[in-house]
Motif scaffolding. Structure first.
Motif, PDB file in Angstrom:
ATOM      1  N   ARG A   1       0.816  -1.158   0.075  1.00 50.28           N
ATOM      2  CA  ARG A   1      -0.020  -0.053   0.025  1.00 50.28           C
ATOM      3  C   ARG A   1       0.796   1.287   0.117  1.00 50.28           C
ATOM      4  NH1 ARG A   1      -4.699   0.153   4.146  1.00 50.28           N
ATOM      5  NH2 ARG A   1      -5.309  -1.765   2.650  1.00 50.28           N
ATOM      6  N   ASP A   2       0.505   2.228  -0.867  1.00 54.74           N
ATOM      7  CA  ASP A   2       1.278   3.451  -0.911  1.00 54.74           C
ATOM      8  C   ASP A   2       2.560   3.518  -1.471  1.00 54.74           C
ATOM      9  OD1 ASP A   2      -0.796   4.710  -0.053  1.00 54.74           O
ATOM     10  OD2 ASP A   2      -0.434   4.665   2.072  1.00 54.74           O
TER      11      ASP A   2
ATOM     12  N   GLN B   1      -1.323  11.919  -7.510  1.00 57.15           N
ATOM     13  CA  GLN B   1      -0.769  11.367  -6.315  1.00 57.15           C
ATOM     14  C   GLN B   1      -1.864  10.145  -6.179  1.00 57.15           C
ATOM     15  OE1 GLN B   1       1.605  11.149  -3.904  1.00 57.15           O
ATOM     16  NE2 GLN B   1       1.064  12.926  -2.657  1.00 57.15           N
ATOM     17  N   THR B   2      -1.362   8.781  -6.850  1.00 59.68           N
ATOM     18  CA  THR B   2      -2.395   7.864  -6.936  1.00 59.68           C
ATOM     19  C   THR B   2      -1.688   6.605  -6.511  1.00 59.68           C
ATOM     20  OG1 THR B   2      -1.623   7.450  -9.138  1.00 59.68           O
ATOM     21  CG2 THR B   2      -3.518   8.652  -8.767  1.00 59.68           C
ATOM     22  N   ASP B   3      -2.774   5.578  -5.820  1.00 61.05           N
ATOM     23  CA  ASP B   3      -2.079   4.308  -5.307  1.00 61.05           C
ATOM     24  C   ASP B   3      -3.179   3.310  -6.290  1.00 61.05           C
ATOM     25  OD1 ASP B   3      -0.731   2.280  -4.178  1.00 61.05           O
ATOM     26  OD2 ASP B   3      -1.968   2.280  -2.300  1.00 61.05           O
TER      27      ASP B   3
ATOM     28  N   LYS C   1      -5.272  17.675  -4.645  1.00 64.40           N
ATOM     29  CA  LYS C   1      -3.826  17.019  -4.815  1.00 64.40           C
ATOM     30  C   LYS C   1      -3.415  16.051  -3.877  1.00 64.40           C
ATOM     31  CE  LYS C   1      -2.165  20.324  -7.670  1.00 64.40           C
ATOM     32  NZ  LYS C   1      -2.006  20.379  -8.937  1.00 64.40           N
ATOM     33  N   GLU C   2      -4.734  15.663  -3.199  1.00 67.90           N
ATOM     34  CA  GLU C   2      -4.379  14.512  -2.134  1.00 67.90           C
ATOM     35  C   GLU C   2      -4.186  13.058  -2.944  1.00 67.90           C
ATOM     36  OE1 GLU C   2      -4.098  15.174   1.016  1.00 67.90           O
ATOM     37  OE2 GLU C   2      -4.152  17.181   0.428  1.00 67.90           O
ATOM     38  N   ARG C   3      -3.766  12.203  -2.074  1.00 70.45           N
ATOM     39  CA  ARG C   3      -3.720  10.664  -2.774  1.00 70.45           C
ATOM     40  C   ARG C   3      -5.082  10.218  -3.001  1.00 70.45           C
ATOM     41  NH1 ARG C   3       0.469   7.323  -3.019  1.00 70.45           N
ATOM     42  NH2 ARG C   3       1.575   8.367  -1.477  1.00 70.45           N
ATOM     43  N   TYR C   4      -5.179   9.623  -4.259  1.00 73.06           N
ATOM     44  CA  TYR C   4      -6.522   8.988  -4.711  1.00 73.06           C
ATOM     45  C   TYR C   4      -6.211   7.423  -4.716  1.00 73.06           C
ATOM     46  CZ  TYR C   4      -9.161  12.928  -5.593  1.00 73.06           C
ATOM     47  OH  TYR C   4     -10.098  14.078  -5.322  1.00 73.06           O
ATOM     48  N   TYR C   5      -6.949   6.614  -4.313  1.00 77.27           N
ATOM     49  CA  TYR C   5      -6.730   5.130  -4.561  1.00 77.27           C
ATOM     50  C   TYR C   5      -7.732   4.690  -5.703  1.00 77.27           C
ATOM     51  CZ  TYR C   5      -4.308   5.129  -0.163  1.00 77.27           C
ATOM     52  OH  TYR C   5      -3.498   5.656   0.899  1.00 77.27           O
TER      53      TYR C   5
ATOM     54  N   HIS D   1     -12.119   9.749  -2.166  1.00 81.01           N
ATOM     55  CA  HIS D   1     -10.649   9.329  -2.689  1.00 81.01           C
ATOM     56  C   HIS D   1     -10.462   8.120  -2.960  1.00 81.01           C
ATOM     57  CE1 HIS D   1     -10.257  13.571  -1.445  1.00 81.01           C
ATOM     58  NE2 HIS D   1      -8.869  13.546  -1.942  1.00 81.01           N
TER      59      HIS D   1
ATOM     60  N   PRO E   1       4.846   3.421  -4.693  1.00 76.83           N
ATOM     61  CA  PRO E   1       4.612   3.902  -5.847  1.00 76.83           C
ATOM     62  C   PRO E   1       4.532   2.722  -7.293  1.00 76.83           C
ATOM     63  CG  PRO E   1       6.695   4.564  -5.464  1.00 76.83           C
ATOM     64  CD  PRO E   1       6.051   3.695  -4.053  1.00 76.83           C
TER      65      PRO E   1
END
Length: 399
Positions: free
Chosen positions: A15-16, A110-112, A82-86, A51, A18
């Motif tokens: 998880r997280d 910013q993606t996982d 700009k936050e992380r999206y899953y 997200h 890259p």
């Protein structure tokens, strides 16, 4: 929802990180459910629902001809900060050029990213240069026996009785989740099988002589756990008055592999320490595939025991080979980093022969050696070789 910790633990580990996490396996083996479990886990860990972007790319849900650019834009429109999206993207193999879209989403935001698919275009040998070095492949299989027991925890049957049920009905989650009789279970599996054959093989590769293709499939299914070659299939068909080239048989085998219907097990020369290119074996993604096509036959149980052991080793991250030691053969040599185990599989311990034991004792190293059997009296240790009942082997933490 019954958790599948083997996959959830792997996904948590990455998880997280890259890298694109790619889950691939035969249709209905539980990939979509694993994504749903992942979504629940993300929500539980405080990730806002908006997200987590879940998309399913089946032909029923999307128009044919959806492009990678449309795929990219559809997802981009759902990301508002700009936050992380899953990104949880199911059955992406339906989109031509999906790798381009995924690569751009990885680079631009910013993606996982987690993707699933039912075709080995999603596995390492098939992925284009767009994702080289930027993904991790996670093969997904039908239920292990431990997972099957979890599905059946309300059952009144004993563990050994559930093993017999697992052997006959297989590990497709949809079957395990219900209380089906044998006939109904095989009908469900047959539906899965025909869906794979139709959508992932026949249509995709434009097979026109379906009858001939079916005969090749039946030959493979009939000979699970036996060594054979494309030439052997050609000769068999010739004896039936049918003609097919070796090249076409190779294509059929490859397409069945790419749809995760069959898995190839190569031979390994224990003396020369090299992988051999001849006389491979093939195993079925699930034991129920054999029975839904051929009907249940007690004579085929020995081969299906091998099938079960082969996939248990695969689930645990081993590379699995047939072992060749001079003139003798060992059913499986399983290698994982610097670990190795040797395994013989048999339905019953033969009273008049010590072949299973002797073939293992000829190997002179100190790696663990097992004889795995359905014999109720299987126990103990002879000169370092452990005798284990199949149920205990499938549930063991030792290897």
């Amino acid at each position: 929802m019954i958790l599948r910790p083997l996959y959830m633990n792997t996904l948590k580990e990455y998880r997280d990180v890259p890298l694109v996490k790619i889950l691939a396996g035969i249709r209905r083996c539980g990939k979509s459910t694993i994504l749903a479990m992942l979504r629940d886990d993300l929500l539980k860990n405080g990730v806002p629902a908006d997200h987590i972007i879940s998309m399913r790319y089946t032909s029923e849900d999307f128009d044919d001809g959806l492009t990678d650019k449309q795929m990219y834009n559809d997802i981009k429109e759902q990301m508002n900060d700009k936050e992380r999206y899953y990104l949880l993207l199911d059955e992406v193999q339906e989109i031509a050029g999906w790798e381009k879209a995924i690569n751009s989403l990885l680079e631009d935001f910013q993606t996982d990213i987690y993707v699933t698919g039912s075709n080995s275009k999603l596995m390492s040998s098939e992925i284009s240069t767009y994702l080289t070095g930027r993904y991790i492949s996670i093969p997904v299989f039908t239920l292990s026996f431990a997972e099957y027991l979890e599905f059946k925890k309300e059952s009144m049957l004993a563990k050994k009785e559930l093993l017999n049920e697992y052997l006959r009905l297989g590990g497709f989650p949809i079957v395990a989740a219900g209380s089906f009789d044998e006939s109904s279970a095989y009908q469900i599996v047959e539906g899965i099988y025909h869906s794979v054959i139709t959508n992932d093989i026949t249509k995709r590769h434009n097979i026109t002589n379906f009858d001939l293709f079916s005969r090749v499939v039946n030959y493979i299914v009939e000979n699970v756990g036996k060594t054979f070659s494309a030439n052997a299939i050609v000769k068999f068909l010739k004896s039936e008055g049918r003609a097919l080239s070796v090249e076409t048989v190779y294509n059929y085998l490859q397409w069945l592999e790419k749809a995760f219907v069959i898995y190839r097990c190569q031979r390994y020369d224990l003396q020369g320490k090299s992988v051999l290119k001849t006389q491979e074996k093939f195993y079925l993604a699930d034991t129920s595939l054999k029975y839904c096509i051929m009907g249940f036959n007690p004579k085929s149980i020995a081969a299906m025991l091998e099938n079960m052991v082969y996939f248990e080793l695969q689930r645990r991250g081993y590379k699995v080979y047939i072992g060749k030691n001079a003139t003798k053969e060992v059913d499986f040599v399983a290698v994982r980093r610097d670990e190795r185990i040797y395994i013989q599989v048999c339905r019953r311990l033969p009273e008049e022969s010590d072949r299973e034991l002797a073939n293992l004792l000829e190997i002179k190293d100190h790696y663990p050696k097992y004889v795995v059997t359905l014999d109720e009296f299987a126990a103990g240790n002879i000169n370092g070789v452990k005798f284990v009942h199949l149920a205990d082997f499938l549930l063991s933490d030792e290897y």
